[in-house]
Design a protein around this motif. Structure first.
Motif, PDB file in Angstrom:
ATOM      1  N   GLN A  91       0.989  -1.210   0.190  1.00  0.00           N
ATOM      2  CA  GLN A  91      -0.040  -0.037   0.056  1.00  0.00           C
ATOM      3  C   GLN A  91       0.790   1.380   0.031  1.00  0.00           C
ATOM      4  O   GLN A  91       0.457   2.129  -0.567  1.00  0.00           O
ATOM      5  N   ILE A  92       1.875   1.293   0.602  1.00  0.00           N
ATOM      6  CA  ILE A  92       2.950   2.298   0.607  1.00  0.00           C
ATOM      7  C   ILE A  92       3.217   2.755  -0.744  1.00  0.00           C
ATOM      8  O   ILE A  92       3.336   3.824  -1.276  1.00  0.00           O
ATOM      9  N   ARG A  93       3.736   1.673  -1.485  1.00  0.00           N
ATOM     10  CA  ARG A  93       4.118   1.921  -2.915  1.00  0.00           C
ATOM     11  C   ARG A  93       3.065   2.453  -3.620  1.00  0.00           C
ATOM     12  O   ARG A  93       3.240   3.509  -4.551  1.00  0.00           O
ATOM     13  N   THR A  94       1.740   1.907  -3.553  1.00  0.00           N
ATOM     14  CA  THR A  94       0.671   2.423  -4.355  1.00  0.00           C
ATOM     15  C   THR A  94       0.579   3.877  -3.990  1.00  0.00           C
ATOM     16  O   THR A  94       0.374   4.658  -4.986  1.00  0.00           O
ATOM     17  N   ASP A  95       0.288   4.180  -2.711  1.00  0.00           N
ATOM     18  CA  ASP A  95       0.131   5.637  -2.272  1.00  0.00           C
ATOM     19  C   ASP A  95       1.289   6.478  -2.805  1.00  0.00           C
ATOM     20  O   ASP A  95       0.861   7.487  -3.215  1.00  0.00           O
ATOM     21  N   THR A  96       2.429   5.960  -2.829  1.00  0.00           N
ATOM     22  CA  THR A  96       3.533   6.950  -3.183  1.00  0.00           C
ATOM     23  C   THR A  96       3.414   7.282  -4.663  1.00  0.00           C
ATOM     24  O   THR A  96       3.513   8.393  -5.062  1.00  0.00           O
ATOM     25  N   PHE A  97       3.083   6.249  -5.501  1.00  0.00           N
ATOM     26  CA  PHE A  97       2.671   6.584  -7.011  1.00  0.00           C
ATOM     27  C   PHE A  97       1.683   7.466  -7.091  1.00  0.00           C
ATOM     28  O   PHE A  97       1.620   8.230  -7.883  1.00  0.00           O
ATOM     29  N   VAL A  98       0.614   7.209  -6.429  1.00  0.00           N
ATOM     30  CA  VAL A  98      -0.572   8.002  -6.395  1.00  0.00           C
ATOM     31  C   VAL A  98      -0.364   9.391  -6.284  1.00  0.00           C
ATOM     32  O   VAL A  98      -0.975  10.295  -6.851  1.00  0.00           O
TER      33      VAL A  98
ATOM     34  N   TRP B 193      -0.331  15.723 -11.846  1.00  0.00           N
ATOM     35  CA  TRP B 193       0.119  15.464 -13.068  1.00  0.00           C
ATOM     36  C   TRP B 193      -0.835  16.274 -14.194  1.00  0.00           C
ATOM     37  O   TRP B 193      -0.143  16.943 -15.278  1.00  0.00           O
ATOM     38  N   GLY B 194      -2.098  16.374 -14.074  1.00  0.00           N
ATOM     39  CA  GLY B 194      -2.951  17.265 -15.009  1.00  0.00           C
ATOM     40  C   GLY B 194      -2.702  18.570 -15.381  1.00  0.00           C
ATOM     41  O   GLY B 194      -2.840  19.013 -16.385  1.00  0.00           O
ATOM     42  N   ASN B 195      -1.986  19.143 -14.193  1.00  0.00           N
ATOM     43  CA  ASN B 195      -1.659  20.751 -13.954  1.00  0.00           C
ATOM     44  C   ASN B 195      -0.094  20.615 -14.677  1.00  0.00           C
ATOM     45  O   ASN B 195       0.711  20.372 -13.925  1.00  0.00           O
ATOM     46  N   PRO B 196      -0.093  21.442 -15.834  1.00  0.00           N
ATOM     47  CA  PRO B 196       1.252  21.486 -16.552  1.00  0.00           C
ATOM     48  C   PRO B 196       2.244  22.090 -15.638  1.00  0.00           C
ATOM     49  O   PRO B 196       3.471  21.638 -15.424  1.00  0.00           O
ATOM     50  N   ASP B 197       1.857  23.152 -14.756  1.00  0.00           N
ATOM     51  CA  ASP B 197       3.153  23.901 -13.724  1.00  0.00           C
ATOM     52  C   ASP B 197       3.457  22.815 -12.797  1.00  0.00           C
ATOM     53  O   ASP B 197       4.577  22.524 -12.462  1.00  0.00           O
TER      54      ASP B 197
ATOM     55  N   VAL C  95      11.309  16.278  -3.658  1.00  0.00           N
ATOM     56  CA  VAL C  95      10.050  15.659  -4.606  1.00  0.00           C
ATOM     57  C   VAL C  95       8.728  15.382  -3.693  1.00  0.00           C
ATOM     58  O   VAL C  95       7.708  15.728  -4.170  1.00  0.00           O
ATOM     59  N   GLU C  96       8.977  15.254  -2.297  1.00  0.00           N
ATOM     60  CA  GLU C  96       7.981  15.109  -1.478  1.00  0.00           C
ATOM     61  C   GLU C  96       7.045  16.303  -1.713  1.00  0.00           C
ATOM     62  O   GLU C  96       5.672  16.448  -1.665  1.00  0.00           O
ATOM     63  N   ASP C  97       7.779  17.422  -1.225  1.00  0.00           N
ATOM     64  CA  ASP C  97       7.203  18.871  -1.267  1.00  0.00           C
ATOM     65  C   ASP C  97       6.389  19.214  -2.666  1.00  0.00           C
ATOM     66  O   ASP C  97       5.315  19.695  -2.237  1.00  0.00           O
ATOM     67  N   VAL C  98       7.187  18.939  -3.687  1.00  0.00           N
ATOM     68  CA  VAL C  98       6.595  19.412  -4.840  1.00  0.00           C
ATOM     69  C   VAL C  98       5.398  18.820  -5.177  1.00  0.00           C
ATOM     70  O   VAL C  98       4.348  19.233  -5.767  1.00  0.00           O
ATOM     71  N   ALA C  99       5.358  17.336  -5.071  1.00  0.00           N
ATOM     72  CA  ALA C  99       4.307  16.451  -5.157  1.00  0.00           C
ATOM     73  C   ALA C  99       3.184  16.430  -4.004  1.00  0.00           C
ATOM     74  O   ALA C  99       2.561  15.789  -4.393  1.00  0.00           O
ATOM     75  N   SER C 100       3.454  17.451  -2.997  1.00  0.00           N
ATOM     76  CA  SER C 100       2.443  17.175  -1.982  1.00  0.00           C
ATOM     77  C   SER C 100       2.366  15.776  -1.436  1.00  0.00           C
ATOM     78  O   SER C 100       1.137  15.382  -1.225  1.00  0.00           O
ATOM     79  N   MET C 101       3.105  15.152  -1.299  1.00  0.00           N
ATOM     80  CA  MET C 101       3.243  13.794  -0.810  1.00  0.00           C
ATOM     81  C   MET C 101       3.163  13.797   0.717  1.00  0.00           C
ATOM     82  O   MET C 101       3.670  14.357   1.543  1.00  0.00           O
TER      83      MET C 101
END
Length: 126
Positions: free
Chosen positions: A26-33, A39-43, A75-81
């Motif tokens: 589940q951690i791997r799945t949540d990480t990718f999601v 991803w839909g927002n170009p910025d 990466v975590e910050d930019v992707a709001s992980m």
């Protein structure tokens, strides 16, 4: 080998019987999601790609202390992980405890007792 009823959330004995293996799919799945949720927002996508490129550069070159952690945090910050954690239901807690107990029994059978740390024999005598 321990055969879990839920391999995606399980403890297993390592191949050499000297370590345990915790599997939490589940951690791997949540990480990718979480990584691609914007991803839909170009910025947002451009910022995530830039952070991933920076992480790739760190991973593929001799890293200096703290560089890998900093690149991963970026990466975590930019992707709001979110923090990599999984809520475990009570029935799975009990099952995981049983699996971990079996792994510990096998892995620790060759361990020499540490001074001052109670062993199974010492606990029974108390």
């Amino acid at each position: 080998m321990i055969h879990s009823s839920k391999p995606g959330l399980s403890f297993e004995i390592g191949a050499n019987h000297l370590h345990g293996v915790l599997r939490v799919d589940q951690i791997r799945t949540d990480t990718f999601v979480q990584l691609v949720q914007h991803w839909g927002n170009p910025d947002d996508r451009d910022a995530v790609i830039a952070a991933l490129d920076e992480l790739a550069a760190v991973v593929t070159s001799p890293a200096h202390e703290g560089e890998l952690d900093a690149a991963i945090e970026q990466v975590e910050d930019v992707a709001s992980m979110d923090t990599a954690q999984v809520e475990v239901q009570i029935r799975d807690v009990r099952r995981l405890l049983d699996e971990l107990t079996e792994v510990a029994r096998r892995v620790l059978r060759f361990r020499r007792p540490l001074a001052g740390v109670p062993t199974q024999k010492n606990r029974r005598a108390s």
